[in-house]
Motif scaffolding. Structure first.
Motif, PDB file in Angstrom:
ATOM      1  N   GLY A  48       0.785  -1.226   0.000  1.00  0.00           N
ATOM      2  CA  GLY A  48       0.000   0.000   0.000  1.00  0.00           C
ATOM      3  C   GLY A  48       0.819   1.278   0.000  1.00  0.00           C
ATOM      4  N   ALA A  49       2.129   1.161   0.120  1.00  0.00           N
ATOM      5  CA  ALA A  49       3.004   2.341   0.119  1.00  0.00           C
ATOM      6  C   ALA A  49       4.414   1.897  -0.236  1.00  0.00           C
ATOM      7  N   GLY A  50       5.286   2.854  -0.437  1.00  0.00           N
ATOM      8  CA  GLY A  50       6.675   2.556  -0.750  1.00  0.00           C
ATOM      9  C   GLY A  50       7.432   2.045   0.460  1.00  0.00           C
ATOM     10  N   THR A  51       8.515   1.363   0.204  1.00  0.00           N
ATOM     11  CA  THR A  51       9.321   0.759   1.264  1.00  0.00           C
ATOM     12  C   THR A  51       9.783   1.782   2.295  1.00  0.00           C
ATOM     13  N   GLU A  52      10.292   2.931   1.856  1.00  0.00           N
ATOM     14  CA  GLU A  52      10.783   3.947   2.792  1.00  0.00           C
ATOM     15  C   GLU A  52       9.662   4.468   3.679  1.00  0.00           C
ATOM     16  N   GLU A  53       8.480   4.696   3.099  1.00  0.00           N
ATOM     17  CA  GLU A  53       7.344   5.165   3.894  1.00  0.00           C
ATOM     18  C   GLU A  53       6.968   4.148   4.963  1.00  0.00           C
ATOM     19  N   ILE A  54       6.964   2.885   4.585  1.00  0.00           N
ATOM     20  CA  ILE A  54       6.623   1.817   5.529  1.00  0.00           C
ATOM     21  C   ILE A  54       7.631   1.772   6.668  1.00  0.00           C
ATOM     22  N   ILE A  55       8.904   1.813   6.335  1.00  0.00           N
ATOM     23  CA  ILE A  55       9.946   1.768   7.362  1.00  0.00           C
ATOM     24  C   ILE A  55       9.803   2.934   8.326  1.00  0.00           C
ATOM     25  N   LYS A  56       9.614   4.134   7.797  1.00  0.00           N
ATOM     26  CA  LYS A  56       9.480   5.317   8.655  1.00  0.00           C
ATOM     27  C   LYS A  56       8.288   5.187   9.588  1.00  0.00           C
ATOM     28  N   GLN A  57       7.179   4.645   9.093  1.00  0.00           N
ATOM     29  CA  GLN A  57       6.002   4.504   9.943  1.00  0.00           C
ATOM     30  C   GLN A  57       6.207   3.417  10.993  1.00  0.00           C
ATOM     31  N   VAL A  58       6.789   2.305  10.604  1.00  0.00           N
ATOM     32  CA  VAL A  58       7.056   1.225  11.567  1.00  0.00           C
ATOM     33  C   VAL A  58       7.947   1.741  12.691  1.00  0.00           C
ATOM     34  N   GLN A  59       8.908   2.588  12.376  1.00  0.00           N
ATOM     35  CA  GLN A  59       9.823   3.129  13.379  1.00  0.00           C
ATOM     36  C   GLN A  59       9.121   4.027  14.396  1.00  0.00           C
ATOM     37  N   LYS A  60       7.913   4.445  14.110  1.00  0.00           N
ATOM     38  CA  LYS A  60       7.155   5.296  15.033  1.00  0.00           C
ATOM     39  C   LYS A  60       6.308   4.493  16.011  1.00  0.00           C
ATOM     40  N   CYS A  61       6.289   3.185  15.876  1.00  0.00           N
ATOM     41  CA  CYS A  61       5.463   2.343  16.744  1.00  0.00           C
ATOM     42  C   CYS A  61       5.918   2.490  18.198  1.00  0.00           C
ATOM     43  N   PRO A  62       5.061   3.024  19.079  1.00  0.00           N
ATOM     44  CA  PRO A  62       5.497   3.282  20.453  1.00  0.00           C
ATOM     45  C   PRO A  62       5.720   2.028  21.291  1.00  0.00           C
ATOM     46  N   SER A  63       5.090   0.931  20.937  1.00  0.00           N
ATOM     47  CA  SER A  63       5.212  -0.298  21.740  1.00  0.00           C
ATOM     48  C   SER A  63       6.224  -1.288  21.175  1.00  0.00           C
ATOM     49  N   ARG A  64       6.738  -1.021  20.000  1.00  0.00           N
ATOM     50  CA  ARG A  64       7.639  -1.923  19.275  1.00  0.00           C
ATOM     51  C   ARG A  64       6.942  -3.207  18.829  1.00  0.00           C
ATOM     52  N   ALA A  65       5.598  -3.177  18.781  1.00  0.00           N
ATOM     53  CA  ALA A  65       4.854  -4.330  18.273  1.00  0.00           C
ATOM     54  C   ALA A  65       5.154  -4.519  16.789  1.00  0.00           C
ATOM     55  N   LEU A  66       5.469  -3.431  16.112  1.00  0.00           N
ATOM     56  CA  LEU A  66       5.852  -3.481  14.705  1.00  0.00           C
ATOM     57  C   LEU A  66       7.365  -3.362  14.595  1.00  0.00           C
ATOM     58  N   SER A  67       7.950  -4.203  13.790  1.00  0.00           N
ATOM     59  CA  SER A  67       9.357  -4.109  13.451  1.00  0.00           C
ATOM     60  C   SER A  67       9.456  -4.471  11.975  1.00  0.00           C
ATOM     61  N   PHE A  68      10.648  -4.489  11.444  1.00  0.00           N
ATOM     62  CA  PHE A  68      10.806  -4.815  10.027  1.00  0.00           C
ATOM     63  C   PHE A  68      12.162  -5.431   9.792  1.00  0.00           C
ATOM     64  N   TYR A  69      12.282  -6.094   8.662  1.00  0.00           N
ATOM     65  CA  TYR A  69      13.593  -6.497   8.168  1.00  0.00           C
ATOM     66  C   TYR A  69      13.579  -6.431   6.659  1.00  0.00           C
ATOM     67  N   MET A  70      14.766  -6.190   6.128  1.00  0.00           N
ATOM     68  CA  MET A  70      14.914  -6.108   4.684  1.00  0.00           C
ATOM     69  C   MET A  70      15.034  -7.524   4.147  1.00  0.00           C
ATOM     70  N   ASN A  71      14.430  -7.796   3.020  1.00  0.00           N
ATOM     71  CA  ASN A  71      14.423  -9.137   2.462  1.00  0.00           C
ATOM     72  C   ASN A  71      15.719  -9.505   1.760  1.00  0.00           C
ATOM     73  N   SER A  72      16.580  -8.536   1.571  1.00  0.00           N
ATOM     74  CA  SER A  72      17.848  -8.799   0.916  1.00  0.00           C
ATOM     75  C   SER A  72      18.701  -9.726   1.772  1.00  0.00           C
ATOM     76  N   PRO A  73      19.342 -10.726   1.164  1.00  0.00           N
ATOM     77  CA  PRO A  73      20.232 -11.586   1.942  1.00  0.00           C
ATOM     78  C   PRO A  73      21.511 -10.857   2.353  1.00  0.00           C
ATOM     79  N   ASP A  74      21.706  -9.649   1.847  1.00  0.00           N
ATOM     80  CA  ASP A  74      22.927  -8.900   2.117  1.00  0.00           C
ATOM     81  C   ASP A  74      22.694  -7.768   3.112  1.00  0.00           C
ATOM     82  N   ARG A  75      21.971  -8.048   4.212  1.00  0.00           N
ATOM     83  CA  ARG A  75      21.767  -7.025   5.212  1.00  0.00           C
ATOM     84  C   ARG A  75      23.102  -6.564   5.747  1.00  0.00           C
ATOM     85  N   GLU A  76      23.202  -5.286   6.087  1.00  0.00           N
ATOM     86  CA  GLU A  76      24.469  -4.702   6.530  1.00  0.00           C
ATOM     87  C   GLU A  76      25.076  -5.415   7.734  1.00  0.00           C
TER      88      GLU A  76
END
Length: 147
Positions: A48-76
């Protein structure tokens, strides 16, 4: 409460929802209603939105019920799986040939155990030449510090 963990992906990022952590503040759905739609199934529409928008919104979750990970096998960090959302407003930035800036508010715990609240931003020395460690005093310029 029953612990459930669900994942929703747009192919690039995967949103992880842990229901037992959720305080139902509505921050997610108010901030990005095209993605987070409580009362529908699935309630997270990851396309429903771009990846960056989703990440920014997930980072605002006050309870940390939402988190994320990148699907790339080459995470930093070389790991796979969820990256817990950081608290909104915090940022760490590494300046080329200079200090590390940490945006507050943060609690700085010194090697002596003393705690100090830093409300705005502070700059940490990376070159080792600062006379006010752990803070940067600009000595990196004097000694020609390069990454």
């Amino acid at each position: 409460m029953i612990k459930t963990k669900k994942e929703y992906s747009n192919g690039v990022v995967t949103v992880v929802y842990e229901s037992d952590l959720c305080i139902h503040s509505g921050v997610c759905s108010k901030g990005l209603p095209d993605v987070f739609q409580p009362g529908t199934r699935p309630w997270v529409k990851a396309k429903g939105a771009g990846t960056e928008e989703i990440i920014k919104q997930v980072q605002k979750c006050p309870s940390r019920a939402l988190s994320f990970y990148m699907n790339s096998p080459d995470r930093e960090d070389g790991e796979k799986g969820p990256v817990k959302a950081i608290e909104a407003g915090h940022k760490v930035e590494v300046f080329k040939d200079g200090p590390i800036m940490m945006e507050g508010p943060i609690t700085l715990v010194g090697s002596d155990g003393q705690r100090k609240v830093v409300a705005n931003a502070c700059y940490f020395c990376r070159c080792g030449a600062s006379k006010s460690k752990p803070f940067c005093d600009g000595s990196h310029k004097d000694i020609g510090f390069k990454e």
